[in-house]
Design an enzyme around this catalytic site. Sequence first.
Site, PDB file in Angstrom:
ATOM      1  N   SER A 154     -13.964  -5.435   3.244  1.00 44.26           N
ATOM      2  CA  SER A 154     -14.263  -4.799   1.953  1.00 44.26           C
ATOM      3  C   SER A 154     -13.640  -5.581   0.800  1.00 44.26           C
ATOM      4  O   SER A 154     -14.156  -5.546  -0.328  1.00 44.26           O
ATOM      5  CB  SER A 154     -13.848  -3.328   1.940  1.00 44.26           C
ATOM      6  OG  SER A 154     -12.484  -3.136   2.225  1.00 44.26           O
ATOM      7  N   GLY A 155     -12.545  -6.273   1.036  1.00 47.37           N
ATOM      8  CA  GLY A 155     -12.064  -7.287   0.107  1.00 47.37           C
ATOM      9  C   GLY A 155     -11.521  -6.833  -1.237  1.00 47.37           C
ATOM     10  O   GLY A 155     -11.381  -7.657  -2.139  1.00 47.37           O
TER      11      GLY A 155
ATOM     12  N   LYS B 222     -16.530 -12.557  10.572  1.00 48.11           N
ATOM     13  CA  LYS B 222     -16.151 -11.519   9.603  1.00 48.11           C
ATOM     14  C   LYS B 222     -16.190 -12.167   8.230  1.00 48.11           C
ATOM     15  O   LYS B 222     -15.497 -13.161   7.977  1.00 48.11           O
ATOM     16  CB  LYS B 222     -14.747 -10.977   9.910  1.00 48.11           C
ATOM     17  CG  LYS B 222     -14.274  -9.943   8.875  1.00 48.11           C
ATOM     18  CD  LYS B 222     -13.170  -9.068   9.429  1.00 48.11           C
ATOM     19  CE  LYS B 222     -12.608  -8.148   8.356  1.00 48.11           C
ATOM     20  NZ  LYS B 222     -11.775  -7.081   8.890  1.00 48.11           N
TER      21      LYS B 222
ATOM     22  N   GLU C  93     -12.716 -15.209  10.536  1.00 48.16           N
ATOM     23  CA  GLU C  93     -12.821 -14.617   9.195  1.00 48.16           C
ATOM     24  C   GLU C  93     -12.470 -15.642   8.110  1.00 48.16           C
ATOM     25  O   GLU C  93     -11.297 -15.827   7.789  1.00 48.16           O
ATOM     26  CB  GLU C  93     -11.878 -13.408   9.081  1.00 48.16           C
ATOM     27  CG  GLU C  93     -11.951 -12.734   7.721  1.00 48.16           C
ATOM     28  CD  GLU C  93     -10.994 -11.549   7.574  1.00 48.16           C
ATOM     29  OE1 GLU C  93     -10.154 -11.340   8.465  1.00 48.16           O
ATOM     30  OE2 GLU C  93     -11.096 -10.850   6.550  1.00 48.16           O
TER      31      GLU C  93
ATOM     32  N   ARG D  44       0.846  -1.218   0.000  1.00 47.65           N
ATOM     33  CA  ARG D  44       0.000   0.000   0.000  1.00 47.65           C
ATOM     34  C   ARG D  44       0.872   1.255   0.000  1.00 47.65           C
ATOM     35  O   ARG D  44       0.582   2.222  -0.697  1.00 47.65           O
ATOM     36  CB  ARG D  44      -0.920   0.017   1.220  1.00 47.65           C
ATOM     37  CG  ARG D  44      -1.658  -1.288   1.433  1.00 47.65           C
ATOM     38  CD  ARG D  44      -3.147  -1.200   1.158  1.00 47.65           C
ATOM     39  NE  ARG D  44      -3.686  -2.551   1.094  1.00 47.65           N
ATOM     40  CZ  ARG D  44      -4.327  -3.166   2.089  1.00 47.65           C
ATOM     41  NH1 ARG D  44      -4.556  -2.521   3.198  1.00 47.65           N
ATOM     42  NH2 ARG D  44      -4.760  -4.399   1.955  1.00 47.65           N
TER      43      ARG D  44
ATOM     44  N   ARG E  63      -9.352  -1.416   3.450  1.00 47.15           N
ATOM     45  CA  ARG E  63      -9.142  -0.582   2.265  1.00 47.15           C
ATOM     46  C   ARG E  63     -10.253   0.420   1.999  1.00 47.15           C
ATOM     47  O   ARG E  63      -9.985   1.570   1.632  1.00 47.15           O
ATOM     48  CB  ARG E  63      -8.912  -1.487   1.045  1.00 47.15           C
ATOM     49  CG  ARG E  63      -7.525  -2.072   1.027  1.00 47.15           C
ATOM     50  CD  ARG E  63      -7.410  -3.223   0.061  1.00 47.15           C
ATOM     51  NE  ARG E  63      -8.048  -4.420   0.582  1.00 47.15           N
ATOM     52  CZ  ARG E  63      -8.063  -5.597  -0.053  1.00 47.15           C
ATOM     53  NH1 ARG E  63      -7.507  -5.703  -1.245  1.00 47.15           N
ATOM     54  NH2 ARG E  63      -8.638  -6.653   0.491  1.00 47.15           N
TER      55      ARG E  63
END
Length: 348
Positions: A261-262, A219, A177, A33, A292
Amino acid sequence: MNEHELEQMAKKLVEPGKGLLAADESNNSCKKRFDAVSVACTEQTRREYREILLTTPGSEKYLSGVILFDETFWQSTTEGQVFREYLKGKDVAPGIKVDKGLVDLPGFPNEKVTQGLDSLSEGVETYAPAGAKFAKWRAVITIGDGIPTDECIGANTYTLARYARICQDAGIVPIVEPEVLFDGHHTAEQAEQVMSHTFDILFQTMRAFRVHLPGAILKTSMALPGKDNGGVMDNDEVAERTVRALHEHVPPELGGVVFLSGGQTPRDAFVNLNRIAKLGGHPWGLTFSYSRALQDPVLKAWAHDRNQPAGAKELFLKQLELASAASKGELDESALDTDNFVSHAQDL
Ligand code: 13P
């Protein structure tokens, strides 16, 4: 295990109008990122950036908790206050990512398992007295040719269940998750089927390993068509499929449901959540746990001018306001199209 305390904390994490910030990117993910915005990724820059997120004034109105990476868990604000104490002072629960990332599942090409179970008991015995109220463990399920296999789902749900019980014994609410990846050519229907099947096995295994379901949180991804599917995403279809998978395959007594959000655009992540919330009738509190979708515009603004953190904080608060409205089904979607920072965030 103190079941009542775990239940109370799970409920608080999904309190109406609030959600979670996932700020627990590993150093490798953080580097990707930061590379995209041309900032060197060091212990200092990661601290500097995360301080923006954690100290945004007013964020406590929308945040019930923050998932931290180990490094940040022990770091402090510029003024010298330990981040997790700072959050506690704002009634935002500090959480901790405890898994140790993904490795290949031997014998099963393109499938992964998550490692970290061996050292988990030691880890939670350190984090719990230091103030961690909840934890996260991410497993990954990939859709492709002949996958996911039941062996991959089984290996991952076994570790998720063991992890969850270890956390609960230490007084920490586990977030489980099983992320069904957005990458791939699959349809939204396939995503729904894989999510449903994974949930069936996950909760059967969690029960078998004596996890107290009202003191645990799921999640999950949304039932999205794969990123390389080529079609246009239909937000109503995503919402309907996601809600059906949840209502039919997730026990109503679970402590809550939060979404990742993936890799969707922030716009899709907010609109899909809004439509899911609008469908209503959910037996659990249901909200966001985004990295993200909340952070992309903020990271960009911070990288653009690191001497002006106030601008990045303002953007972060705006993202939180949108996510909070979406979690209640009260988002004005028409305002998003003109919102520069939301629609362009995907350029990051
Ligand atoms: P994204 O919202 O960027 O998918 O991250 C959420 C998360 O915590 C993944 O484990």
